[in-house]
Write an enzyme that holds these catalytic residues in place. Sequence first.
Site: not given
Length: 642
Positions: A330, A337, A612
């Site tokens: 990858c 495509r 966070d």
Amino acid sequence: MRSIRHLARLTSRVSVPRQSDGALVFTRHVASSSAAAEQPEPQPTHTIPPPPPPSVLSRRDRIRDAKPFSDFLTDTFHRQHDYLRISVTERCNLRCLYCMPEEGVPLSPDRNLLTSPEIVMLSSIFVSQGVSKIRLTGGEPTVRRDILPLMHQLGALRPYGLRELCITTNGISLHRKLDSMIESGLTGVNLSLDTLDPWQFQIMTRRKGFDAVQKSIDRILEMNSLGAGVKLKINCVVMRGLNDREILPFVELTREKDLEVRFIEYMPFDGNKWSKGKMFSYNEMLDVIRGKYPDLHKVRDEKNDTSKTWKIPGFAGRLGFITSMTHNFCGTCNRLRITSDGNLKVCLFGNAEVSLRDILRKSNSGDPIDEEAFEAMKQIEMNRRQGLAGTELPLGVAPNEAELLDVIRIAVKGKKAKHAGLGELEHMKNRPMILIARQLISRAMLWSSASPAATSGYFGQQQQLRRLSSSRSLRNDKEDKNQRTARLTHVSESGSAHMVNISEKQVTSRVATAACAVHFSDDTAIKLIRENQMKKGDVLGVARVAGIMAAKRTPDLIPLCHPIAISRVSVDLEVAGNRQIEIRATVSCDGKTGVEMEALTAASSAALTVYDMCKAVDKGMKIEGLRVVLKDGGKSGRWEMP
Ligand code: SAM
Ligand code: SF4
């Protein structure tokens, strides 16, 4: 919307001489090839334009003049997609065990499939953005009725940057069409052949045809001896217990013949009864070959090669290995495509697809663009170009090219770093290889329990939208359809996502406020925030900045959001009691579209930043109640949450 033909009639009062001038690729005239003349297929009506003189420029000149690679085709991992694979049919004249069920696959109605003009238009767009290699595949591409004229038209893109035109084929009827394809500019053939034994061929493909395939291979080699320069690769899918004993005979093919045999690890696709036990891995293949040819050695792979190349000293050909199952490639993937029903797929193993066909057909009232409509479009374009300075673009580029490019860009930017691993692939729903050519056989797939990967993110959204549109048509409930389409402004008639056209909208002052809250499981975090003692720093200050920054980035994150010039963002965070922070984000702009998404993005990003910064002291936080609470401006005026 009036059809293209009608518009052409109106505009064709300006008469334009239809002659070739280098830019008018598709109005060029006839080539006749003796081989093609024997074929029943319609003949191409275009000559192959001469390719640009490739070697006149020195390397230094080429580097100096090189254009930066198109941002539209560059993903967020800096992969530049210059290779486009187009499936041109769902049909096939074989039934390979690993690919197709015995009874074949249910075929789409013709009108769902891309016409040749549509394939040429899409290819032109991709080539204009830097695609230099196109491969036609399928199904079996050679069974498409107009494959030869199609290839002639694609070959005509060479002066615009197309360097390689290739085909992947089972070779059954290639020998009859090869010469004409070579005239079109064919540069490479990948030919699938999994056995060298005619009986085994019949078992593995459920059809006869070994001799015909052999004839195709011989014809390629013969044409190459005459200077055709067609790169030949033989693809062999290795399945344990079926053809693994033929690895060595295939290796022997490369002793005298200048070709590459590529061994492919057997991959799972919907319905091909894959099992890990049947897969013969790259390492096992190498062991078998090394057992007989200990001098086997690795050679350098070409840039973006998906196969690992090896060679045996003294042999004319080479060996390649496609290791999709055991070693992903990858990181260097440069492929996109297009399925035969016109969907763009950025990864073979992903479910994500977006319809380019539907966008393309908008310029023809949603109808397939056939040769007649295509000619009419070119006529309009020629009329428009009358008196304009010369343009470099070929005629026949879609009128709504900008919208197509936008969708292509979004799809490419959404490409993941790598596809799922062996364990996940095995359980993933994916179209069978042949149906990478199709859209709605996947209806069953869309309704089935899709993997989380398939329902999250942009394409997940699209699939959900498609589910809605499928359910609409299944119920055939007109009223329901009207209601739903009225609400889903980002969904086209056929259910694919698109950006809403805002060109006709008025610029007005707009404002939106969104709110949400972070709940803590106890009062520890709030105490630390109040005293500004949180280890990571000033929680409220950092979250406020994060919210403002995020609002400005909204169109980068939410695919169908228009970029707008925001005039103001304010993010307020308020401590409420001992366990909650309430967040409100207000965004203003003077523009043609609302700013709710910007406000929601700001509020949620501020909340995520709080999360966070506090997660070290509270694992039980919840972010809740994200909503728009006020919207003002635009046609619908002021709205406030009661
Ligand atoms: N009909 C053409 C052909 O057979 O070459 C083109 C289409 S075919 C789907 C393209 C390639 O996919 C072939 O090389 C075939 O070997 C490979 N292929 C199909 N199904 C596969 C599977 N389950 N595992 C590995 N390769 C596969
Ligand atoms: Fe047909 Fe190619 Fe699939 Fe074989 S691999 S069934 S030849 S599409």
